[in-house]
Design an enzyme around this catalytic site. Structure first.
Site, PDB file in Angstrom:
ATOM      1  N   ALA A  11       0.856  -1.196   0.000  1.00  0.00           N
ATOM      2  CA  ALA A  11       0.000   0.000   0.000  1.00  0.00           C
ATOM      3  C   ALA A  11       0.885   1.237   0.000  1.00  0.00           C
ATOM      4  O   ALA A  11       1.838   1.332   0.780  1.00  0.00           O
ATOM      5  CB  ALA A  11      -0.890  -0.002   1.234  1.00  0.00           C
ATOM      6  N   VAL A  14       4.291  -1.492   3.272  1.00  0.00           N
ATOM      7  CA  VAL A  14       3.766  -0.129   3.159  1.00  0.00           C
ATOM      8  C   VAL A  14       4.872   0.768   2.612  1.00  0.00           C
ATOM      9  O   VAL A  14       6.037   0.650   3.008  1.00  0.00           O
ATOM     10  CB  VAL A  14       3.275   0.398   4.525  1.00  0.00           C
ATOM     11  CG1 VAL A  14       2.833   1.850   4.412  1.00  0.00           C
ATOM     12  CG2 VAL A  14       2.127  -0.455   5.056  1.00  0.00           C
ATOM     13  N   LYS A  15       4.472   1.621   1.678  1.00  0.00           N
ATOM     14  CA  LYS A  15       5.422   2.610   1.142  1.00  0.00           C
ATOM     15  C   LYS A  15       4.961   3.976   1.611  1.00  0.00           C
ATOM     16  O   LYS A  15       3.792   4.335   1.457  1.00  0.00           O
ATOM     17  CB  LYS A  15       5.411   2.520  -0.383  1.00  0.00           C
ATOM     18  CG  LYS A  15       6.104   3.679  -1.085  1.00  0.00           C
ATOM     19  CD  LYS A  15       6.176   3.445  -2.573  1.00  0.00           C
ATOM     20  CE  LYS A  15       6.560   4.701  -3.314  1.00  0.00           C
ATOM     21  NZ  LYS A  15       6.810   4.456  -4.734  1.00  0.00           N
ATOM     22  N   THR A  16       5.890   4.742   2.191  1.00  0.00           N
ATOM     23  CA  THR A  16       5.495   6.056   2.691  1.00  0.00           C
ATOM     24  C   THR A  16       6.635   7.052   2.538  1.00  0.00           C
ATOM     25  O   THR A  16       7.759   6.673   2.214  1.00  0.00           O
ATOM     26  CB  THR A  16       5.037   5.957   4.165  1.00  0.00           C
ATOM     27  OG1 THR A  16       4.259   7.097   4.478  1.00  0.00           O
ATOM     28  CG2 THR A  16       6.209   5.858   5.125  1.00  0.00           C
TER      29      THR A  16
END
Ligand code: 5RP
Length: 293
Positions: free
Chosen positions: A172, A202-204
């Protein structure tokens, strides 16, 4: 005919050696199935636990972004230096040689262009097609606080369910709308929601204050998004900070392919992520090899 053992002594059963239960190296992944873990091991290097992912999916809403006008010319030569490539099925099938054995992280959402409301996305790839392309993971944006927040989360949970059916992890991406504040409080919320609702990665974005609290409160691996082009030293510093504060890798686009020396930048980012060179060492290394082209 199968061999008939009369004599136990002739065999070696290693009776004093417990069977190896093979713990898994990635956080939050110990309960996943074999196929899912195997795919994660193609994205994250088991020897370092980290990944250098090259993001080149910008065209799915931005068109031919600067540096991505001709991926066949500018981008394919960078792929050997990545652990994984994040892209659309259109560019994969038209441009990437099938002999490339790097992990593919497939962009599976789309809809609006930069001219419209970006959170108005739908799922845009069937799981059967993802399997056909032998992907290592599937990915999409979630727009926490965005106009179509609930739909983007629903897209994610559907993608997670499809991925679980076939052992394919979902990454996500915590997208930020045009007017949203990018701080640790916001990203803690977005990353935790993604993990709670099933994303395996998760990519942020990196934030200078309290990035480590985003990592600590997210039970799955986080990879850092690159963001807009920075001078190389700053991009290497940001990558080092993210890794130092617990990120499991980087997923960078513009800071690689908009550099005047993209191969050198790929190699320098690898040094930071996998060998933990500090920013100055990595920048010196970058300068020493950039003449190679
Ligand atoms: C946002 C994405 C892109 O793949 C990625 O974030 C862009 O990479 P960069 O910001 O490093 O150029 O997921 O849509």
């Amino acid at each position: 005919m199968a061999e008939y053992d009369k004599d136990k002594q002739a065999k070696e059963y290693y009776l004093d050696t417990p069977i190896n239960t093979y713990g898994f190296f990635l956080k939050g992944a110990h309960s996943l199935d074999w196929g899912m873990k195997n795919r994660l091991s193609r994205i994250f290097r088991p020897d370092t636990g980290k990944t250098v992912m090259l993001a080149i999916d910008h065209g799915y809403f931005q068109g031919p972004t600067t540096g991505l006008e001709r991926p066949d010319v500018n981008i394919v030569p960078l792929m050997p230096y990545a652990d994984a490539i994040m892209l659309t099925r259109g560019i994969l099938r038209t441009t990437v040689p099938p002999s490339l054995t790097k992990a593919v992280v497939m962009r599976c959402s789309g809809g609006p262009s930069i001219l419209k409301e970006l959170s108005d996305e739908e799922l845009a790839v069937d799981i059967e097609d993802a399997i056909r392309m032998n992907v290592a993971a599937i990915t999409l944006q979630i727009f926490i606080g965005g106009e179509y927040e609930t739909r983007s989360i629903h897209n994610m949970t559907r993608l997670v369910d499809m991925g679980l059916r076939y052992g394919i992890p979902t990454m996500a991406v915590t997208a930020v709308g045009k007017d949203m504040v990018r701080d640790a409080k916001y990203f803690r919320l977005a990353c935790r929601m993604a993990a709670e609702l099933g994303a395996q990665i998760v990519k942020t974005y990196y934030v200078p204050e309290d990035f480590d609290t985003i990592i600590a409160s997210c039970p799955v691996p986080i990879v850092m998004a690159g963001g807009k082009k920075l001078p190389e030293f700053e991009a290497l510093t940001m990558s080092w900070n993210a890794i130092n504060e617990g990120a499991s890798g980087v997923d960078m686009g513009r800071n690689i392919f908009q550099s005047d020396y993209p191969v050198a930048m790929m190699k320098a980012v690898n040094k930071v992520v996998h060998e933990h060179l500090d920013p100055q060492q990595a920048f010196d290394y970058f300068n020493s090899i950039k003449a190679e082209g």
